[in-house]
Design a protein around this motif. Structure first.
Motif, short mmCIF file in Angstrom:
data_model
loop_
_atom_site.label_atom_id
_atom_site.label_comp_id
_atom_site.label_asym_id
_atom_site.label_seq_id
_atom_site.Cartn_x
_atom_site.Cartn_y
_atom_site.Cartn_z
N ILE A 107 -4.97 1.89 9.04
CA ILE A 107 -4.89 2.00 10.50
C ILE A 107 -6.18 2.59 11.05
N GLU A 108 -6.71 3.60 10.39
CA GLU A 108 -7.98 4.19 10.79
C GLU A 108 -9.11 3.15 10.71
N TYR A 109 -9.14 2.41 9.61
CA TYR A 109 -10.13 1.34 9.44
C TYR A 109 -10.01 0.33 10.57
N LEU A 110 -8.80 -0.05 10.88
CA LEU A 110 -8.54 -1.03 11.92
C LEU A 110 -9.12 -0.57 13.26
N LEU A 124 0.82 -1.21 0.00
CA LEU A 124 0.00 0.00 0.00
C LEU A 124 0.86 1.27 0.00
N GLU A 125 0.32 2.30 -0.63
CA GLU A 125 0.99 3.60 -0.57
C GLU A 125 0.82 4.18 0.83
N LYS A 126 1.58 5.22 1.14
CA LYS A 126 1.61 5.80 2.48
C LYS A 126 0.22 6.23 2.97
N ASP A 127 -0.53 6.93 2.15
CA ASP A 127 -1.87 7.38 2.55
C ASP A 127 -2.82 6.21 2.77
N ALA A 128 -2.70 5.19 1.96
CA ALA A 128 -3.55 4.00 2.11
C ALA A 128 -3.22 3.27 3.41
#
Length: 72
Positions: free
Chosen positions: A52-55, A43-47
């Motif tokens: 992490i937010e999704y987690l 994944l790219e940095k923003d993804a």
């Protein structure tokens, strides 16, 4: 073939899934930790930040620490 800096949409299309984050969590929970690590690194940095937010918001809290350790 190594894949780096891919967007969420690119990963969904490549792995033929609707939600790459859900797929990554399921992979980890199923015990495929090396596959999870590879998917995270692709994944790219923003993804990665979005994952992490999704987690933290969408995944059962009992897996938070384990999965976060696997991302480091």
């Amino acid at each position: 073939m190594k894949r780096y800096s891919k967007t969420i949409a690119q990963q969904c299309k490549y792995y033929e899934v609707e939600d790459i984050f859900e797929y990554m969590v399921e992979t980890y929970i199923d015990g495929n930790h090396s596959t999870f690590t590879r998917l995270f690194k692709e994944l790219e940095k923003d993804a990665r930040r979005l994952f992490i937010e999704y987690l933290l918001w969408e995944v059962n809290p009992q897996y938070h620490v384990e999965i976060l350790k696997a991302t480091i």
